[in-house]
Design a protein around this motif. Sequence first.
Motif, mmCIF file in Angstrom:
data_model
loop_
_atom_site.group_PDB
_atom_site.id
_atom_site.type_symbol
_atom_site.label_atom_id
_atom_site.label_comp_id
_atom_site.label_asym_id
_atom_site.label_seq_id
_atom_site.Cartn_x
_atom_site.Cartn_y
_atom_site.Cartn_z
ATOM 1 N N CYS A 190 22.939 49.404 14.762
ATOM 2 C CA CYS A 190 23.998 49.292 13.746
ATOM 3 C C CYS A 190 25.270 48.834 14.456
ATOM 4 O O CYS A 190 26.042 49.667 14.945
ATOM 5 C CB CYS A 190 24.211 50.641 13.063
ATOM 6 N N GLU B 223 32.200 50.370 8.944
ATOM 7 C CA GLU B 223 31.046 51.032 8.328
ATOM 8 C C GLU B 223 31.480 52.422 7.894
ATOM 9 O O GLU B 223 31.523 53.357 8.690
ATOM 10 C CB GLU B 223 29.892 51.135 9.340
ATOM 11 N N GLY C 299 27.214 54.514 7.050
ATOM 12 C CA GLY C 299 26.107 54.129 7.915
ATOM 13 C C GLY C 299 24.783 54.623 7.353
ATOM 14 O O GLY C 299 24.071 55.405 7.988
ATOM 15 N N VAL D 242 21.792 54.447 9.551
ATOM 16 C CA VAL D 242 21.597 55.513 10.528
ATOM 17 C C VAL D 242 20.754 56.623 9.913
ATOM 18 O O VAL D 242 19.805 57.129 10.531
ATOM 19 C CB VAL D 242 22.953 56.056 11.017
ATOM 20 N N TRP E 10 17.137 57.981 11.147
ATOM 21 C CA TRP E 10 16.925 59.399 11.440
ATOM 22 C C TRP E 10 15.735 59.948 10.659
ATOM 23 O O TRP E 10 14.904 60.680 11.197
ATOM 24 C CB TRP E 10 18.180 60.193 11.073
ATOM 25 N N VAL F 67 18.579 55.476 17.434
ATOM 26 C CA VAL F 67 19.686 54.682 16.908
ATOM 27 C C VAL F 67 20.668 54.337 18.016
ATOM 28 O O VAL F 67 21.061 55.199 18.812
ATOM 29 C CB VAL F 67 20.431 55.453 15.796
ATOM 30 N N ALA G 92 24.479 52.442 17.927
ATOM 31 C CA ALA G 92 25.471 52.003 16.949
ATOM 32 C C ALA G 92 26.810 51.742 17.606
ATOM 33 O O ALA G 92 27.161 52.362 18.622
ATOM 34 C CB ALA G 92 25.646 53.052 15.850
ATOM 35 N N PRO H 199 29.370 55.751 11.685
ATOM 36 C CA PRO H 199 28.512 56.161 12.796
ATOM 37 C C PRO H 199 29.184 57.131 13.760
ATOM 38 O O PRO H 199 28.535 58.050 14.278
ATOM 39 C CB PRO H 199 28.179 54.827 13.477
ATOM 40 N N SER H 200 30.482 56.965 14.008
ATOM 41 C CA SER H 200 31.183 57.896 14.901
ATOM 42 C C SER H 200 31.200 59.308 14.330
ATOM 43 O O SER H 200 31.167 60.294 15.076
ATOM 44 C CB SER H 200 32.620 57.429 15.135
ATOM 45 N N ILE I 111 27.147 60.469 14.541
ATOM 46 C CA ILE I 111 26.386 60.512 15.789
ATOM 47 C C ILE I 111 27.071 61.375 16.839
ATOM 48 O O ILE I 111 28.267 61.231 17.110
ATOM 49 C CB ILE I 111 26.178 59.076 16.322
ATOM 50 N N GLY J 123 21.819 59.816 18.888
ATOM 51 C CA GLY J 123 22.079 58.391 18.937
ATOM 52 C C GLY J 123 22.969 58.051 20.117
ATOM 53 O O GLY J 123 23.460 58.944 20.824
ATOM 54 N N LEU K 177 26.411 55.624 21.095
ATOM 55 C CA LEU K 177 27.550 54.885 20.555
ATOM 56 C C LEU K 177 28.131 53.966 21.627
ATOM 57 O O LEU K 177 28.184 54.329 22.802
ATOM 58 C CB LEU K 177 28.645 55.848 20.088
#
Length: 340
Positions: A243, A248, A251, A254, A258, A264, A266, A272-273, A276, A282, A284
């Motif tokens: 990703c 985003e 996400g 994501v 999962w 993942v 991303a 995502p932050s 994840i 995941g 980052l």
Amino acid sequence: MRVLQAMAGARVGGAEAFYMRLVPALAAAGIPQAAVIRRHPERAKILEDAGVSVAQLSFGGPLDLLGRWSYRQAIRHARPDIVMTWMNRASGQCPRGSHVQIGRLGGFYDLKHYRNCAHLVGNTRGIVDYLVAQGWPADRAHQIGNFADTAPARPVDRASLDTPEGVPVLLGLGRLHTNKAFDVLIEAMVDVPDAHLWLAGEGPLRDLLHQHARDRGVASRIRFLGWREDVGGLLAAADVLVCPSRHEPLGNVVLEAWARGVPVVAAASQGPSELIEEGVNGLLVPVEDARALARAIRAVLDDPALARTLAAGGGASHRAEHSREAVVASYRALFEMALA
């Protein structure tokens, strides 16, 4: 308690896909519902099969007076206690009435469209913080996440996508739009020379992304799949979900990965932050950093133990916070609170 769910959705999109998961799930949980959607016979059939009555409208612009009248009539006919409006157009055009209007937002939208809402729902903490920062009362701003499709899916046959057996497969899902940063993912493919990439989505950048892949010498390892309905099968056949988005809000991809046990990688954009935890569910990387993206992908492909750890962590996160049961229960609690 009777709920009307209104969405003037596009033909394809993440919010539209989640609408088509949530509304039947609420119906299966015993919440009577009606739906108002932009004309889409296939969606209408799925909703009707789930026991949801459907009105299909045009949802045109300000001059669509017939559409606005039809929207009012659909609400009058359904006699809902709650009207949940998804995104700007359905929210801004919703007529006043005896119902309670709840706006559901999956992005950082202009709140002028939500003036008649009693409550707003954001699917991330960041969206809820944005609502409050814009002046919306904190006690009427609620976070309820999404859940992913977990129906069993057979892996897509690699040969059907002209992909050799035994090569690592990366999967990108989403609109071919600048926000999704698939140009960065294509750039990263230069430094992951053994992998193939499946890009599932449509959008205005399709031709430019094709050209970018040719210019970087990676076109032979990229498959542009168009919009796909078999996301579960694609994930079941992929080694890593990537990703790379510049922007985003949540996400959904994501969550999809999962739910399917796929590791993942991303970019660290808003959603995502928030989702994840680095190294747990995941990896980052900085936004728009193709080299860092390639290194993270390489780390997952080269370390099976890491891949298993991330997949297991993602599955645990999905079950704990984003399961169908948890999300349905949260919406039921919101509806009951709004009517209390």
